[in-house]
Design a protein around this motif. Structure first.
Motif, short mmCIF file in Angstrom:
data_model
loop_
_atom_site.label_atom_id
_atom_site.label_comp_id
_atom_site.label_asym_id
_atom_site.label_seq_id
_atom_site.Cartn_x
_atom_site.Cartn_y
_atom_site.Cartn_z
N ALA A 420 0.86 -1.20 -0.22
CA ALA A 420 0.15 -0.01 -0.10
C ALA A 420 0.95 1.35 -0.14
O ALA A 420 0.56 2.17 -0.70
N PRO A 421 1.68 1.39 0.89
CA PRO A 421 2.75 2.73 0.87
C PRO A 421 3.33 2.67 -0.63
O PRO A 421 3.80 3.77 -0.98
N THR A 422 3.82 1.52 -1.17
CA THR A 422 4.54 1.61 -2.63
C THR A 422 3.48 2.18 -3.61
O THR A 422 3.96 2.88 -4.55
N LYS A 423 2.18 1.92 -3.45
CA LYS A 423 1.28 2.33 -4.45
C LYS A 423 1.07 3.83 -4.24
O LYS A 423 0.98 4.68 -5.35
N LEU A 424 1.04 4.15 -2.84
CA LEU A 424 0.94 5.72 -2.88
C LEU A 424 2.29 6.45 -3.15
O LEU A 424 2.36 7.54 -3.56
N MET A 425 3.25 5.66 -3.18
CA MET A 425 4.88 6.25 -3.40
C MET A 425 4.69 6.40 -4.87
O MET A 425 5.56 7.52 -5.40
N LYS A 426 3.98 5.67 -5.79
CA LYS A 426 3.80 5.89 -7.13
C LYS A 426 3.34 7.58 -7.56
O LYS A 426 3.73 7.91 -8.26
N VAL A 427 2.26 7.78 -6.56
CA VAL A 427 1.60 8.94 -6.79
C VAL A 427 2.74 10.25 -6.53
O VAL A 427 2.99 11.06 -7.15
N LEU A 428 3.78 9.89 -5.39
CA LEU A 428 4.69 10.89 -5.36
C LEU A 428 5.67 10.83 -6.23
O LEU A 428 6.23 11.92 -6.52
N TYR A 429 5.89 9.55 -6.98
CA TYR A 429 6.83 9.74 -8.14
C TYR A 429 6.55 10.39 -9.28
O TYR A 429 7.39 11.33 -10.00
N TYR A 430 5.30 10.41 -9.52
CA TYR A 430 4.67 11.23 -10.61
C TYR A 430 4.57 12.77 -10.36
O TYR A 430 5.01 13.58 -10.77
N ALA A 431 4.11 13.05 -9.00
CA ALA A 431 4.07 14.26 -8.48
C ALA A 431 5.57 15.02 -8.62
O ALA A 431 5.75 15.98 -8.74
N ASN A 432 6.78 14.19 -8.20
CA ASN A 432 7.99 14.63 -8.29
C ASN A 432 8.60 15.02 -9.58
O ASN A 432 9.02 15.96 -9.89
N MET A 433 8.10 14.26 -10.82
CA MET A 433 8.22 14.50 -12.10
C MET A 433 7.56 15.80 -12.46
O MET A 433 8.19 16.79 -13.23
N LEU A 434 6.29 16.02 -12.16
CA LEU A 434 5.57 17.13 -12.35
C LEU A 434 6.16 18.43 -11.75
O LEU A 434 6.07 19.59 -12.23
N ALA A 435 6.48 18.27 -10.65
CA ALA A 435 7.06 19.44 -9.76
C ALA A 435 8.56 19.95 -10.19
O ALA A 435 8.98 20.92 -9.91
N GLY A 436 9.27 19.04 -11.10
CA GLY A 436 10.35 19.44 -11.67
C GLY A 436 10.35 20.00 -12.95
O GLY A 436 9.26 20.67 -13.28
N GLU A 437 11.28 19.67 -13.65
CA GLU A 437 11.38 20.42 -15.13
C GLU A 437 11.18 19.43 -16.23
O GLU A 437 11.67 18.17 -16.14
N LEU A 438 10.11 19.48 -16.97
CA LEU A 438 9.70 18.53 -18.00
C LEU A 438 9.84 18.84 -19.24
O LEU A 438 9.56 20.29 -19.57
N ASP A 439 10.22 17.95 -20.37
CA ASP A 439 10.26 18.29 -21.67
C ASP A 439 8.90 17.73 -22.31
O ASP A 439 8.02 17.06 -21.70
N PRO A 440 8.59 18.34 -23.60
CA PRO A 440 7.23 18.16 -24.09
C PRO A 440 7.32 16.66 -24.76
O PRO A 440 8.29 15.93 -24.87
N PRO A 441 6.09 15.98 -24.38
CA PRO A 441 5.90 14.69 -24.74
C PRO A 441 6.25 14.62 -26.36
O PRO A 441 6.57 13.16 -26.74
N GLU A 442 6.26 15.41 -27.15
CA GLU A 442 6.54 15.18 -28.73
C GLU A 442 7.80 14.75 -28.88
O GLU A 442 8.17 14.17 -29.83
N LEU A 443 8.83 14.91 -27.75
CA LEU A 443 10.13 14.50 -28.04
C LEU A 443 10.33 12.73 -27.98
O LEU A 443 11.43 12.33 -28.34
N ARG A 444 9.33 12.45 -27.36
CA ARG A 444 8.88 10.88 -27.49
C ARG A 444 8.48 10.46 -28.78
O ARG A 444 7.35 10.93 -29.02
#
Length: 929
Positions: A420-444
């Motif tokens: 259960a904490p691992t599943k909640l950590m996944k939410v934090l994992y994506y929040a961590n990416m959103l809170a940082g610097e992102l490149d546009p998905p078009e580069l993928r």
């Protein structure tokens, strides 16, 4: 029971005599002394803010009285159209002047509040029409709405309405103001029973908690303006108010300009769709928790823990049985989790052991869309909480791993307090990416371009009728439209999500079996939980095991199919067998692999077996290691012309003017894939952008920092230059030059007519992005396309993309850079009569630890067949040192397939050193000694 206690317990602050005392206290007056306590200062400012908001909405919306004659009310027609910032500034000025305030505005503000809290009136009166008190209250409100009177600041009413349930029963809730009043009352009475009862009642109910700590007017700019306002709001001058308004306008203009710049020509910084807002007043909530933590002795802790247990069980049951439809507004359930996750005391012992596991379990049942909204909310509003919350979840998982008793029948995957904490950590994992610097998905982008028709090996790939299976995409990432490849710079480093105790405790064979039973990651009730779907929490060494099991199962499957073909009279080779000559290793390997690719590309997934012509070595792994080493040494040699060498970074890059065929680059891709597939580490030195491109993301300007630091710094200086004389200073056009490995200079125009377009302030970003696009993508497109397709021929069906980030793929290919021979000594085993305290063994390690790094590499090469450190360090190598007879003049020998070093029992340390250095410096091939 004390009536005032009862009033607080029901959430009706108006009914309490203590509340009445607080409301009428001169401490809330603007003319209060300067030596007020910090809590009274907070209460005073909060009350002042409420009055300013009432002035604000009076200026914007009016009081609703068509006969209003208040020049400061929109209903009078005397107020010009104001922007929100202008209205906020004027509201602060009216507050400082104690201007006239329409009393009906109080009712209007209350109605706005009731939209948030359940549409009950501002006096906290039940909405049950059958109640005579409610009728009287409603009548009082109606009466007050017909008058327009002056309302001086000395009559500040800091009360807030209680929420009402659908049945009309009032629901208790908390605000910062109410909590501070309760704390004042408890201190004055030297009893915290009121605080304990209030926290227990509010935090045990999802309805109560979801209505607590809410913003009063989420769209009002007053908060931002008050942050810039002086502490003393009394007698502000018009110049001060204009300054406040100008600063706020400047901030908005600056933010808008920043957003536009971020989304301009070159993908400087991608801004995803606006994150979900939230009605919880986060700053107020944090101040409330700070005040709560100052209570001596944590007298409320036990009550709050039990309240959270009740809350979590209720939310968990509702989500499991009824789903999110049990809430009228899905935002309410998000409010609950935000308020709970903001609690700074979650990491303390009692919360950690009792309350947090239940909270995590409830959060794990959130539907996917609400998990995505929660991630966006955490990224936008709760950045300071990400690291403490991650550390708390890591602490919980580690605690449960260490204290658990796991067997083959009951693994860590079966423990809810870990999953259960691992599943909640996944939410934090994506929040961590959103809170940082992102490149546009078009580069993928997927490689969809057609291969060259004149190249036999690429043609073999194109003719393969088996379609490439789709790459794994995490459901939460798909919901958020975010991939780990998009993260240029996360808020927290990804390595902070590793949990080493958990990684060591996982039995990857069982976890892999769970993954194969549910490869989509849905993990429904009938499916087994697999940490491979939550790979961010696993160390690279553990993830390598998951990839190893997948590869071995495919190899055994190919062997089984070969056996069946043999039974029906169509015998096939169960191995990928290559026979090569040392002095023609590139040509021979190319011919052999080309034949395999043309006949059946699936044969590349068989276990590799290499035979050197004219040598007696039997490949149990060691011969393959030497094959890879030799082919890498030759093909990456700058004299070969396929790659250029970057002197500054000591890395190799694709030669854009190479004369070699695409098949040669495809071969290198196949070799790289085969090395991963056969768990062999290579001595290659690519910049990080190569691994990003292999995983499916194009190179950008930011990748130049690792690829060519000098060029990156020059372009960075250009971007940061703000002078108007940029054309004269840099004298750069959209025409660039570059050299090949032979020193020949080439010119390239980044856009049509580029030689006549000077780089200036308006187009410098476009120039930088086009320059990076050409160097990292366009100029080597042909070579890299062939290279990547060769790599995909081997790895396309493996969970490589699921498990590894580009940085981890580099470790997978090149191994660790940490040559810690103390780790190797601790992990080494002994055989044939040797032990850790044997004189020869003591002498051996004493010699090894004093060796230079180059000699240590040679020792690894001699004993294991590779001079690279495996992922996870030398502790994963499992070297065996065995006795090979008594003292003699024989040199040490090795079984590289099994990492066994055969060492005679030399009598002296000097003789051991002499024989060992000769062995590691002059050995090559098989049957040579």
């Amino acid at each position: 029971m004390n009536p005032k206690d009862k009033a607080y317990r029901t959430g009706d602050g108006e009914a309490s005599s203590a509340s009445a005392t607080a409301l009428s206290s001169p401490e809330l007056s603007p003319s209060s002394p300067s030596n007020l306590s910090a809590e009274n200062d907070t209460m005073k400012r909060a009350a002042a803010k409420k009055l300013i908001e009432r002035y604000f909405y009076q200026l914007i919306d009016g009081c609703g009285n068509s006969n209003c004659d208040n020049e400061f009310c929109a209903s009078s027609g005397k107020v010009k159209n104001l922007t929100p910032n202008q209205a906020a500034a004027q509201a602060i000025q009216l507050f400082s002047q104690e201007a006239r305030l329409c009393d009906t505005q109080r009712t209007k503000v209350a109605r706005t509040q009731s939209d948030i809290r359940g549409k009950n009136n501002e006096f906290g009166i039940s909405t049950n029409s059958s109640s005579p008190e409610a009728s009287k209250g409603a009548e009082a409100v109606t009466t007050s709405s017909k008058t327009c009177t002056s309302f001086p600041k000395s009559e500040i009413d800091s009360s807030q309405p209680s929420s009402a349930s659908p049945q009309g029963k009032q629901v208790p809730f908390l605000t910062e103001e109410k909590l501070l009043k309760i704390l004042e009352t408890c201190k004055r009475e030297n009893s915290y029973s009121l605080l304990i009862r209030t926290l227990g009642e509010v935090y045990s109910s999802s309805v109560s908690l979801s209505q607590s700590f809410l913003k009063q007017h989420p769209d009002s700019p007053i908060d931002a303006m008050l942050d810039k306002a002086p502490k003393d709001l009394k007698n502000l001058k018009k110049e001060d108010v204009r300054t406040l308004e100008g600063d706020l306008d400047k901030d908005e203009d600056s933010q808008e300009a920043t957003d536009k710049a971020d989304c301009s020509e070159g993908c400087n910084s991608y801004k995803p769709s606006a994150p979900d807002d939230i009605s919880v007043d986060i700053p107020s909530l944090r101040r409330s928790y700070k005040a709560l933590l100052e209570v001596p002795g944590n007298v409320y802790e036990s009550a709050l823990v039990h309240a959270l247990l009740t809350l979590s069980s209720g939310v968990d049951l509702d989500l499991t049985v009824f789903g999110v439809t049990s809430w009228k507004n899905p935002e309410d359930i998000l409010n609950v989790f935000v308020i709970v996750l903001e609690m700074p005391m979650l990491g303390s012992s009692e919360y950690l052991e009792l309350a947090l596991p239940k909270v995590c379990k409830a959060a794990s049942h959130l539907p996917l869309n609400l998990q995505a909204r929660l991630a966006r909310i955490l990224a936008r509003h709760c950045k300071p909480r990400l690291k403490p919350l991650l550390e708390t979840l890591q602490q919980l998982i580690t605690l449960k791993v260490i204290s658990g008793h796991f067997t083959r029948d009951y693994c860590v995957q079966d423990e809810d307090h870990i999953t259960a904490p691992t599943k909640l950590m996944k939410v934090l994992y994506y929040a961590n990416m959103l809170a940082g610097e992102l490149d546009p998905p078009e580069l993928r982008q997927e490689d969809t371009s057609a291969p060259s028709t004149d190249d036999s090996l690429l043609g073999a790939i194109a003719s393969n009728k088996n379609p490439r299976p789709p790459q794994h995409e995490d459901p939460l990432g798909a919901e958020l439209h975010v991939n780990v490849l998009d993260s240029r710079k996360p808020y927290l480093h990804f390595t902070e999500f590793y949990n080493e105790p958990l990684s060591d405790a996982i039995e990857m064979d069982k976890d892999f079996a769970c993954y194969k039973s549910d490869p989509s990651g849905s993990s429904g009730s009938q499916k087994k939980f697999s940490f491979m779907n939550f790979a961010f929490i696993l160390t690279p060494a553990t993830k390598t095991l998951g990839l190893y099991y997948d590869n071995r199962i495919r190899m055994y499957s190919e062997r089984r199919m070969s056996f069946f073909h043999s039974v029906v009279g169509q015998p096939t080779n169960p191995y990928l067998r290559l026979k090569v000559r040392r002095d023609h290793i590139i040509d021979d390997a190319l011919v052999e692999l080309e034949m395999v690719a043309m006949e059946n590309p699936k044969d590349l997934k068989k276990q590799l077996v290499v035979e050197f012509e004219g040598e007696q070595g039997i490949d149990e792994g060691g011969v393959s290691k030497e094959f890879f080493q030799l082919i890498v040494e030759e093909i990456f040699n700058p004299d070969y012309g396929m790659f250029t060498f970057q002197l500054e970074t000591q890395t190799v890059w694709f030669n854009p003017t190479s004369f070699e065929s695409d098949a040669q680059f495809t071969l290198i891709g196949i070799v790289l894939g085969l090395a991963i597939y056969n768990n062999i580490i290579l001595d290659v030195h690519f910049p990080m952008v190569v691994y990003k491109k292999l995983m499916g993301k194009k190179g950008t300007y930011y990748d130049l920092e690792d690829w060519n630091p000098a060029l990156f710094n020059g372009l960075k200086e250009m971007l940061e230059y703000e002078g108007d004389d940029m054309e004269e200073i840099f004298v750069q056009t959209f025409r660039i030059c570059y050299q090949d490995v032979f020193g020949t200079t080439f010119f390239h125009e980044l856009k049509d007519g580029g030689d006549h377009i000077l780089v200036c302030q308006h187009n410098k970003r476009e120039f930088v992005d086009l320059y990076a696009e050409f160097l990292l993508n366009t100029s080597v497109e042909k070579q890299f396309r062939a290279f990547r397709r060769g790599f995909q021929m081997v790895t396309d069906e493996s969970p490589l993309h699921l498990l590894f980030r580009p940085e981890e793929v580099e470790q997978l290919v090149c191994g660790s850079k940490n040559f810690d021979f103390n780790e190797l000594e601790e992990a080494t085993e002994y055989d044939g009569g040797y032990a850790l305290d044997s004189p020869v063994i003591k002498n051996f390690w004493d010699i090894v630890h004093k060796m230079p790094l180059e000699s240590k590499r040679k020792l690894l090469q001699f004993a294991t067949g590779s001079d690279r450190v495996p992922v996870g360090g030398l502790s994963k190598l499992k070297l065996i040192i065995a006795r090979n007879g008594p003292d003699s003049d024989r040199l040490p020998t090795a079984h590289t397939c099994f990492n066994v070093l055969l060492l005679p029992e030399y009598e002296t340390k000097e003789k051991l050193n002499d024989r060992l250095m000769k062995a590691i410096n002059y050995s090559k091939g098989f049957g040579m000694l």
